[in-house]
Scaffold this active site. Structure first.
Site, mmCIF file in Angstrom:
data_model
loop_
_atom_site.group_PDB
_atom_site.id
_atom_site.type_symbol
_atom_site.label_atom_id
_atom_site.label_comp_id
_atom_site.label_asym_id
_atom_site.label_seq_id
_atom_site.Cartn_x
_atom_site.Cartn_y
_atom_site.Cartn_z
ATOM 1 N N TYR A 62 -11.912 -14.428 -4.860
ATOM 2 C CA TYR A 62 -11.341 -15.096 -6.008
ATOM 3 C C TYR A 62 -11.572 -14.270 -7.272
ATOM 4 C CZ TYR A 62 -10.704 -18.609 -9.636
ATOM 5 O OH TYR A 62 -10.307 -19.290 -10.750
ATOM 6 N N SER A 63 -12.802 -13.853 -7.479
ATOM 7 C CA SER A 63 -13.125 -13.068 -8.677
ATOM 8 C C SER A 63 -12.381 -11.736 -8.676
ATOM 9 C CB SER A 63 -14.630 -12.825 -8.760
ATOM 10 O OG SER A 63 -15.300 -14.035 -8.964
ATOM 11 N N LYS B 42 -8.794 -12.388 -9.654
ATOM 12 C CA LYS B 42 -8.665 -12.640 -11.094
ATOM 13 C C LYS B 42 -8.759 -11.333 -11.868
ATOM 14 C CE LYS B 42 -10.379 -16.126 -13.216
ATOM 15 N NZ LYS B 42 -11.196 -17.198 -13.771
#
Length: 81
Positions: free
Chosen positions: A1-2, A5
């Site tokens: 996820y990071s 992003k």
């Protein structure tokens, strides 16, 4: 996820640099929890609304032509993560 992003942010910055001489502005708007049908159990009352996100977009695009708002992070006051 990071990593995803960060990748989106990096792609936005790379595009901004690539098209800057053509006068094209690139803005990345990153909203926090927003009231959408994505969540199975609904969203908390404090979640952002579509109008909250739209105001951030309007801020970015309403700047003079020589101003580029590169990134805007909009979060609900009550969002802790």
């Amino acid at each position: 996820y990071s990593a995803t992003k960060f990748a989106v942010s990096a792609m936005g910055e790379a595009l901004r640099q690539e098209v800057a001489e053509a006068g094209v502005r690139v803005s990345l708007i990153s909203p926090g929890m927003t009231d959408t049908p994505f969540f199975d159990n609904g969203t908390p009352a404090w979640a952002l609304t579509d109008d909250d996100v739209a105001r951030a977009v309007m801020y970015a695009i309403s700047q003079p032509a020589h101003v580029n708002v590169a990134e805007v992070v909009v979060r609900p006051t009550a969002q802790t993560m």
